[in-house]
Design an enzyme around this catalytic site. Structure first.
Site, PDB file in Angstrom:
ATOM      1  CG  ASP A 180      -2.166  -0.832   1.138  1.00 54.64           C
ATOM      2  OD1 ASP A 180      -2.688  -0.714  -0.069  1.00 54.64           O
ATOM      3  OD2 ASP A 180      -2.750  -1.610   2.109  1.00 54.64           O
ATOM      4  CG  LEU A 181       2.807   2.285   3.759  1.00 52.94           C
ATOM      5  CD1 LEU A 181       4.081   1.733   4.672  1.00 52.94           C
ATOM      6  CD2 LEU A 181       2.252   3.524   3.829  1.00 52.94           C
TER       7      LEU A 181
END
Length: 411
Positions: A180-181
């Site tokens: 996600d990051l």
């Protein structure tokens, strides 16, 4: 109040229709750089991560600490996109925006007239970033994508964790939602590139970011080892697949990290630990040999390192300008003097006076530094302000929208 940003993106308007982490992480980056970010949330619910706890703030919002990590420098409005009147409000905001960020399932916004084709028809300069698990095309396009699944599917977990056959061996996810990051980072980079292109052409574009694509791209040296050398990547615990020694070793009172990147460093380190003749062994004279004979090398080094106290060895390595250190707990690194000197932790006050701590933007811009204007907002707390300021709605009109459940203010 309007944004008073002074960063490099001051004046850029971002409409953030995303939730959870990858999208909010990307829009927070833009907000840190000075963009005005309006976060759109579902009335009565808000971003899913507001309830991803404990821990929670001990205030009226009961927002989670998780939510706080990705939503500073934004204003929040709560609008029901499924209501035609609510969707029309978002279309009007998008017509005034430079960037729209969304992470709905593929095609999910088209039924509301909030897809790229619909919005760019009235705002051809719009940059529209879609973040999904698998992208806008391909056989997996309709699947939902979550960080844990992507870490496994991408191959990342096949090279993370202790080796098979060792105690605790087996696939392991990374301890942060890395897929996600990093997708959020790539999305932000792509939106900045699209802004630069718009400066030259006047035209926006659609950006298609997929978690799986991003995570596969991050296989980097591991994928290159396989693609260009036929080397099958495998789990090595804390060892490096190419450079040896590059791992943790046990001292008398704890572990140290030893990260030696070349033959000179290896020779200096072995002299430091009392093994000056080790680099002359034909098996260990260069990195290729040390890689082939890593177990024999480890067996030779471990007894010498085990005689040291960890603090003494780290200090000796620092004096010799050799890369080494300890494995910090998170409270230790957050209290580290280097982190304090770099100013990475910030305290911000929410609209009700509640203070929250956030980790700041890590890059230092000499002429247009990042500023921290807004704490992560409560859900919908800026609804009336934004609708009046951006769309010119009156108090009576906003009151009617609230009564009809089309918009809402703070949960």
């Amino acid at each position: 109040m309007t944004d008073t940003a002074s960063g490099p993106l001051a004046g850029i308007k971002v409409l953030d229709l995303s939730r959870v982490l990858a999208g909010p992480w990307s829009s927070q980056i833009l907000g840190d750089l000075g963009a005005e970010v309006i976060k759109v949330e579902q009335p009565g619910q808000g971003d899913d991560t507001r309830r991803w706890g404990p821990p929670f703030l001990e205030d009226g919002s009961r927002d989670s600490a998780y939510y706080l990590c990705a939503n500073r420098n934004k204003r929040s409005i709560a609008v029901d996109l499924a209501n035609p009147e609510g969707a029309e409000l978002i279309r009007q905001l998008a017509a005034q925006s430079d960037i729209v960020v969304e992470n709905f399932r593929v095609g999910g916004l088209a039924k509301y007239g909030l897809d790229y084709a619909s919005l760019s028809a009235t705002n051809p300069g719009l940059i529209y970033c879609s973040i999904t698990g698998f992208g806008q095309d391909g056989p997996y396009r309709d699947r939902g994508g979550y960080d844990f699944l992507i870490q496994g599917m991408s191959g990342l977990m096949s090279v993370t964790g202790r080796a098979d056959g060792e105690p605790g061996g087996g696939p392991m996810k990374v301890g942060i939602p890395i897929s996600d990051l990093v997708t959020g980072l790539y999305a932000a980079i792509s939106m900045l590139a699209a802004l630069e292109n718009r400066h030259r052409t006047g035209l926006g574009q659609h950006i298609d970011c997929a978690l799986l694509d991003t995570q596969v791209s991050l296989l980097a040296n591991q994928a290159s080892n396989y693609l260009n050398g036929g080397l099958m990547p495998r789990r090595l615990g804390n060892e490096h697949p190419n450079t040896v020694p590059y791992q943790d070793f046990a001292c008398a009172d704890g572990d140290v990290l030893v990260a030696l990147g070349n033959d000179r460093q290896f020779r200096a380190f072995t002299a430091l630990i009392g093994l000056p003749d080790l680099p002359d062994d034909p098996r260990f004279v260069d990195n290729a040999g040390r890689n082939r004979h890593r177990k024999e090398l480890q067996d030779a080094m471990r007894p010498a390192i085990a005689r040291w106290q960890s603090a003494d060895l780290i200090a000796a390595m620092e004096a010799a300008k050799l890369p080494g250190g300890k494995v910090n707990e998170i409270p230790e690194i957050l209290a580290d003097p280097q982190i304090a000197a770099r100013g990475l932790i910030h305290r911000l006050s929410r609209s009700d006076g509640t203070e929250v701590s956030v980790l700041g933007y890590p890059a230092k811009l000499s002429r247009t530094p990042v500023d921290y204007r807004r704490a992560p907002p409560r859900s919908g707390e800026d609804t009336a302000e934004v609708l009046a300021e951006r769309l010119g709605l009156t108090e009576e009109q906003i009151a009617r929208l609230k009564t009809d459940g089309i918009v809402a203010e703070t949960l």
